[in-house]
Design an enzyme around this catalytic site. Structure first.
Site, PDB file in Angstrom:
ATOM      1  N   CYS A  28       2.164  58.596  17.169  1.00 52.86           N
ATOM      2  CA  CYS A  28       2.975  57.387  17.031  1.00 52.86           C
ATOM      3  C   CYS A  28       3.351  56.849  18.411  1.00 52.86           C
ATOM      4  CB  CYS A  28       4.236  57.698  16.229  1.00 52.86           C
ATOM      5  SG  CYS A  28       5.195  56.221  15.857  1.00 52.86           S
ATOM      6  N   CYS A  75      11.334  58.014  17.453  1.00 48.50           N
ATOM      7  CA  CYS A  75      12.587  58.068  16.680  1.00 48.50           C
ATOM      8  C   CYS A  75      13.130  59.504  16.696  1.00 48.50           C
ATOM      9  CB  CYS A  75      12.345  57.633  15.241  1.00 48.50           C
ATOM     10  SG  CYS A  75      11.557  56.019  15.151  1.00 48.50           S
ATOM     11  N   CYS A 132      12.599  61.589  13.493  1.00 46.97           N
ATOM     12  CA  CYS A 132      11.270  61.528  12.873  1.00 46.97           C
ATOM     13  C   CYS A 132      10.978  62.826  12.096  1.00 46.97           C
ATOM     14  CB  CYS A 132      10.210  61.322  13.944  1.00 46.97           C
ATOM     15  SG  CYS A 132       8.546  61.237  13.266  1.00 46.97           S
TER      16      CYS A 132
HETATM   17  S1  SF4 Z   1       9.843  57.820  12.345  1.00 45.40           S
HETATM   18 FE1  SF4 Z   1       8.260  58.934  13.474  1.00 45.40          FE
HETATM   19  S2  SF4 Z   1       6.371  58.073  12.720  1.00 45.40           S
HETATM   20 FE2  SF4 Z   1       7.971  56.642  12.147  1.00 45.40          FE
HETATM   21  S3  SF4 Z   1       8.060  55.150  13.792  1.00 45.40           S
HETATM   22 FE3  SF4 Z   1       9.523  56.744  14.279  1.00 45.40          FE
HETATM   23  S4  SF4 Z   1       8.432  58.205  15.568  1.00 45.40           S
HETATM   24 FE4  SF4 Z   1       6.924  56.919  14.552  1.00 45.40          FE
END
Ligand code: SF4
Length: 361
Positions: free
Chosen positions: A83, A87, A90
């Protein structure tokens, strides 16, 4: 006197006869009573037998149900863990960079369709990252054009989607869900959804317009956490008017966003059930809101990882089954930890085909 003799005799005869008749009658009554009791007994026995049979039948059906693998009606295929965002909470992190060759992924999707799949959702990581969205486009097209799946959807952070992708593949896509946790760019940066120079919220508006122009149902996913739990999103969500606004309570998953071997640390993002309820209460007038507490999420999703292994979250961490490409869907899904009842309870089955949504584009 001679006249009265036969009458007297007839009277005696009659009374003797009446006596006999009363014997016969009383025997008949007791015979009938006996017969009735016998029939009743037989009836009770037979109805007892019937209910015993029915109970055994139900038990057998239940046992069969317990042993029978669940039907993979709706599957979430996280084909990449990579990604471009970071986040902090995540729960499907970049632990590998593996992505299946396209033909293997198609073979797996065909197996799932044969096992009863009706809806596929492509997710990640960020699904538009692989081959600039071409890999995803090919899978979406294959699922609609060749497998004729009623519903094909994507969950993305939206940052890498270009209009040319819509031109090539929108016709095969039913629903596009974009993750958006805040309409305050500073909060997005705090969460890890910052896009450098690009603005996540402005990007969301652009994607909304493309979805309308290219006829794809637009959905928003938000994870409610420590940084956005006090936010009021009513006006912005109403203005964007998604078909569904999925609101998740931030979830802790051992090995992904918690524990020693995890790439993320969700602890500082977690909120209590009461705080989550408070957020829902503030937004109760938003009719498209679909809430998902930790409890509702638990075991109610069928998740396939990048190797096409079902991920079992029953023990609070993602434990993989064998790949469906090696052992088939029926064998692998037995180890998915999926709870069909919870899936239905959280409203997992809904109108998910854009043909049935009857949208006012
Ligand atoms: S939650 Fe994880 S997979 Fe989704 S945008 Fe954020 S970092 Fe990327």
């Amino acid at each position: 006197m001679w006249v009265f003799m036969p009458i007297a005799f007839a009277g005696k005869l009659l009374s003797a006869f009446r006596l006999q008749l009363s014997y016969v009658w009383s025997s008949l009554v007791s015979l009938l009573l006996g017969l009735r009791a016998a029939f009743r007994l037989a009836g009770t026995e037979s109805s007892r037998h019937q209910s015993r049979k029915a109970a055994a039948e139900t038990r057998r059906e239940e046992e069969k149900g317990m042993n029978q693998p669940p039907t993979p009606l709706s599957v979430n295929y996280h084909f990449t863990r990579q990604c471009n965002y970071k986040c902090g909470f995540c729960f499907h992190t970049a632990k590998t960079s593996f992505v299946l060759p396209l033909e293997d992924a198609k073979r797996g999707l065909l197996l799932l369709k044969e096992a009863g799949m009706e809806k596929i959702n492509f997710s990640g990581g960020e699904p538009f990252l692989q081959d600039r969205g071409e890999y995803l486009g090919q899978l979406v097209k294959f699922c609609k054009e060749e497998l004729h799946l009623p519903s094909v959807s994507i969950v993305s952070n939206g940052s890498l989607i270009r209009e040319r992708w819509f031109r090539s593949y929108a016709e095969y896509l039913d629903i596009l869900a974009i993750s958006c946790d805040s309409f305050d760019e500073q909060v997005n940066v705090l969460i890890g959804r910052g896009q450098g120079k690009k603005n996540h919220v402005q990007n969301l508006q652009k994607l909304r317009t493309w979805c309308r122009d290219y006829r794809v149902a637009f959905k928003i996913n938000s994870v409610i956490n420590r940084f956005n739990v006090e936010e009021d999103m009513r006006e912005q969500i109403k203005a964007l008017n998604p078909v569904r606004w999925k609101v998740f309570q931030c979830l802790r998953i051992e090995g992904e966003n918690a524990g020693e071997d995890a790439l993320r640390e969700a602890e500082r993002f977690l909120i209590s059930d009461e705080e989550f309820e408070g957020f829902l209460h503030r937004h109760k007038e938003v009719s498209c809101l679909v809430p998902e507490s930790n409890q509702k999420m638990k075991d109610s999703y069928l998740i396939l990882d990048e190797y096409m292994r079902f991920l079992n979250c029953r023990n609070g961490r993602k434990e993989p089954s064998k790949s469906i490409l090696d052992v088939g869907v029926e064998e692998a899904v037995k180890f998915s930890g999926f709870d069909e009842k919870m899936f239905l309870k959280r409203g997992g089955k809904y109108v998910w085909s854009k043909a049935d949504l009857q949208l006012d584009w």
